[in-house]
Design an enzyme around this catalytic site. Structure first.
Site, mmCIF file in Angstrom:
data_model
loop_
_atom_site.group_PDB
_atom_site.id
_atom_site.type_symbol
_atom_site.label_atom_id
_atom_site.label_comp_id
_atom_site.label_asym_id
_atom_site.label_seq_id
_atom_site.Cartn_x
_atom_site.Cartn_y
_atom_site.Cartn_z
ATOM 1 N N ARG A 226 25.421 9.186 -2.274
ATOM 2 C CA ARG A 226 25.321 8.450 -1.013
ATOM 3 C C ARG A 226 26.360 7.358 -0.829
ATOM 4 N NH1 ARG A 226 18.860 7.852 -0.449
ATOM 5 N NH2 ARG A 226 18.602 10.085 -0.311
ATOM 6 N N ARG B 142 21.382 4.476 -6.465
ATOM 7 C CA ARG B 142 20.241 5.341 -6.777
ATOM 8 C C ARG B 142 20.536 6.799 -6.435
ATOM 9 N NH1 ARG B 142 15.827 7.231 -3.509
ATOM 10 N NH2 ARG B 142 16.892 6.230 -1.780
ATOM 11 N N ALA C 281 9.057 8.490 3.920
ATOM 12 C CA ALA C 281 10.002 9.231 3.065
ATOM 13 C C ALA C 281 9.982 10.708 3.437
ATOM 14 C CB ALA C 281 9.624 9.039 1.600
ATOM 15 N N GLN C 282 11.154 11.244 3.629
ATOM 16 C CA GLN C 282 11.222 12.645 4.041
ATOM 17 C C GLN C 282 11.530 13.560 2.856
ATOM 18 O OE1 GLN C 282 14.120 12.927 7.197
ATOM 19 N NE2 GLN C 282 12.863 11.801 8.648
ATOM 20 N N GLY C 283 12.621 13.236 2.145
ATOM 21 C CA GLY C 283 13.206 14.162 1.171
ATOM 22 C C GLY C 283 12.238 14.669 0.130
ATOM 23 N N GLY C 284 11.835 13.819 -0.800
ATOM 24 C CA GLY C 284 10.907 14.285 -1.818
ATOM 25 C C GLY C 284 10.985 13.499 -3.096
ATOM 26 N N SER D 176 0.813 -1.224 0.000
ATOM 27 C CA SER D 176 0.000 0.000 0.000
ATOM 28 C C SER D 176 0.846 1.274 0.000
ATOM 29 C CB SER D 176 -0.953 -0.005 1.198
ATOM 30 O OG SER D 176 -0.228 -0.147 2.410
ATOM 31 N N GLU E 98 19.596 17.704 -3.120
ATOM 32 C CA GLU E 98 20.161 16.577 -2.371
ATOM 33 C C GLU E 98 21.440 16.120 -3.057
ATOM 34 O OE1 GLU E 98 17.109 13.592 -1.761
ATOM 35 O OE2 GLU E 98 15.858 14.984 -0.652
ATOM 36 N N HIS F 235 19.133 1.339 3.617
ATOM 37 C CA HIS F 235 18.050 2.269 3.291
ATOM 38 C C HIS F 235 17.251 1.858 2.060
ATOM 39 C CE1 HIS F 235 16.030 6.120 3.052
ATOM 40 N NE2 HIS F 235 16.527 6.364 1.846
ATOM 41 N N HIS G 81 21.908 4.640 3.757
ATOM 42 C CA HIS G 81 21.724 6.089 3.890
ATOM 43 C C HIS G 81 22.772 6.585 4.870
ATOM 44 C CE1 HIS G 81 20.046 10.022 4.486
ATOM 45 N NE2 HIS G 81 19.145 9.786 3.543
HETATM 46 C C1 SIN Z 1 16.123 11.422 2.384
HETATM 47 O O1 SIN Z 1 15.271 12.245 2.696
HETATM 48 O O2 SIN Z 1 17.303 11.573 2.624
HETATM 49 C C2 SIN Z 1 15.692 10.165 1.693
HETATM 50 C C3 SIN Z 1 15.368 10.450 0.303
HETATM 51 C C4 SIN Z 1 15.656 9.259 -0.566
HETATM 52 O O3 SIN Z 1 15.962 8.178 -0.065
HETATM 53 O O4 SIN Z 1 15.627 9.422 -1.777
#
Ligand code: SIN
Length: 547
Positions: A299, A395, A45-48, A12, A114, A360, A253
């Site tokens: 990363r 990625r 998920a935080q980043g976007g 989901s 990022e 991650h 991560h």
């Molecule tokens: C993050 O907010 O650092 C994670 C974003 C991601 O994994 O693409």
């Protein structure tokens, strides 16, 4: 109990829900999710979501950044397709209610940056992007009468035509129109699904089955992933005979919060995007020693640098510092991170945050084509479960939500094109799940011990920096554990923990298998015995099947 639906979606998160909304235009959709509907990686998920959304940016730049992060293994046709169709999918999310942050009161998006991105191109809702997407998709799905979401339903294994034929004297009905598409090895007819509340395994037949089960983080002791990330889709597809690929490319991560009271809280890469710097225990920045991009390197580089710093100093963590930015900016831009740290006694507007790398994202997965189709007819894999060719060996940050929405759209297009054939499919009789000789498991320690053993072994032996010696050792140690788990699976009545243990043990073995094959260092796979990139022999995917 046998049930039938047109589309059986397993998971989901963003992939499953995006697909559900489109598939409901064709037929009935049953979406099974193993815990509550919000228990997804998307929701955390935080980043976007990365996409070309500003006039200063270009498709060429996003493509170049993705290819460079992927270290020679991205499939260029896939990268081009995802990048070029991405902006439309982001705008589609906005039409269903995702309120990406705008610049002041303007209509222009406030794009974040990022690691590995040469431009600001991350659409976000501060550090709550995943949950705002998840909530909008769920709200839309709830209003769609043809979508049923079943919580506490854990898929166990796929139903295959080859098995149905073996079990039925009449064989499975032949369907006249054969699909055009990849040369399929089998046909998927749905899945056996464990209802956690009743403890019964239900037979769910479907015209189309979609694996959207997320990643594999729980294979490792430390992960940013939610507890559901046990590689279920990869394990089921592999057992069914589909090819899986590139499982050695596990993304760590760089910045997971180090604190004894929390286990998987991410400190978004966007913190570095907004000027956060990594520091050692003497308060010295160290990233420029490792990469000219400094704290905004990709990363793989940043996680390896932290690992080296920790090993050299003997420290258990390093620091991420954003306290030089105005407090008001930090509180507004990172409300969740600010509050979570504050509740733990860390004021990020005044002091650095202790961080460590943690597992991650799985860059490999079930091999798919450009439409999300796997080797098995009527079986798709989407999102982190899939290996589409977008990520290659590493990625690029925030390309994963993008991949999920783009491939959900592609899969929906393929299903629409196939619908005249799919709608006529006759699904054969399936033998119900048999558990006649199985008994209840009396000692939970049989499961928890293997669970801990696998995750610790993977953390210590298949982490950020690998050696052939440790990979060979873990291969030997996993063998007996896998055999034991298989016995439990035969002997005991299924429980969710047993199903997940079976999946993480298989996925651990597959990761080790892929890692042992690749005799070079590339992207996220760093092998001390072969520290160089070897394009001559290894500029290719690591593809494996059960056979
Ligand atoms: C993050 O907010 O650092 C994670 C974003 C991601 O994994 O693409």
């Amino acid at each position: 109990m046998e049930q039938q639906t047109d589309f059986l979606i397993i998971g989901s998160g963003i992939s499953g829900l995006s697909l559900a909304l489109k598939a409901a235009r064709l037929g009935t959709v049953t979406l099974v999710t193993k815990k509550q509907r919000l228990d997804t990686a998307t929701n955390l998920a935080q980043g976007g979501i990365a996409a070309v959304l500003s006039p200063e940016d270009s498709f060429a730049a996003h493509i170049a950044d993705t290819l460079s992060a992927g270290a020679g293994l991205c499939h260029e046709d896939v990268v081009k397709m995802v990048v070029e169709t991405g902006p439309d999918r982001v705008r589609e999310l906005m039409t269903i209610g995702v309120d990406f942050q705008k610049v002041a009161t303007d209509r222009e998006l406030d794009l974040g940056r990022e690691g590995g991105h040469s431009m600001r191109r991350i659409a976000h809702t501060m550090d709550r992007t995943g949950s705002s997407i998840e909530e909008s998709l769920l709200k839309k799905a709830a209003a769609e009468p043809r979508i049923i979401i079943l919580e506490n339903h854990l898929a166990v294994d796929l139903l295959l035509a080859s098995k149905a034929e073996q079990n039925s004297p009449a064989g499975s009905p032949k369907n006249a129109d054969q699909p055009a598409g990849p040369p399929f090895t089998d046909r998927c007819l749905g899945a056996y699904v464990l209802n956690r509340l009743s403890g019964k395994v239900e037979t769910w037949k479907a015209r189309v089955t979609l694996l959207c089960t997320g990643g594999t983080g729980k294979v490792y002791l430390y992960t940013t992933n939610p507890d559901i990330a046990t590689g279920d889709g990869i394990a089921m597809a592999y057992r069914a005979g589909a090819r899986v690929a590139n499982l050695e490319f596990v993304q760590f991560h760089p910045t997971c919060l180090y604190h004894h009271r929390v286990k998987n809280f991410l400190i978004s890469e966007a913190v570095r995007g907004e000027g956060g710097r990594l520091l050692d225990h003497q308060g010295r920045p160290f990233m420029s020693k490792y990469d000219p991009r400094g704290d905004l390197a990709t990363r793989d580089t940043v996680a390896r640098a932290i690992d080296l710093e920790m090993k050299a100093s003997g420290a258990d963590y390093v620091f991420l510092d954003i306290s030089h930015k105005p407090a008001a900016f930090i509180q507004k831009r990172f409300p969740t991170i600010y509050q979570t740290c504050r509740d733990l006694g860390i004021d990020i507007t005044r002091e650095p945050i202790p961080v460590v790398p943690a597992a991650h994202y799985m860059c490999g997965g079930v091999l798919t084509d450009l439409m999300g189709r796997t080797d098995i007819e009527n079986l798709y894999a989407l999102g982190e479960t899939a290996c589409t060719g977008l990520h290659g060996a590493n990625r690029l940050a925030s390309n994963s939500l993008l991949e999920a929405v783009v491939f959900a759209h592609r899969a929906a297009e393929q299903c629409t094109a196939d619908w005249p054939r799919l709608a006529k499919l006759t699904l054969p009789e399936i033998r119900p799940w048999r558990a006649d000789r199985a008994k209840p498991i009396e000692e939970a320690v049989l499961i928890s011990h293997n669970w801990d053993q696998i995750r610790r072994l993977m953390w210590n032996y298949v982490g950020i920096v690998r050696s052939e010696k440790r990979l060979n050792l873990i291969r030997e140690q996993l063998g007996p554990i896998l055999a034991e788990v298989e016995h439990h699976y035969q002997d005991y009545l299924l429980t969710p923990d047993l199903v997940e243990l079976r999946n993480i043990s298989l996925v651990a073995r597959l990761i080790v298998h892929c890692a042992l094959q690749r005799k070079e260092s590339r992207g996220l796979h760093y092998l001390i015995d072969y520290p160089e990139l070897n394009d001559r022999d290894w500029k290719k995917d690591t593809i494996i099947t059960r056979n």
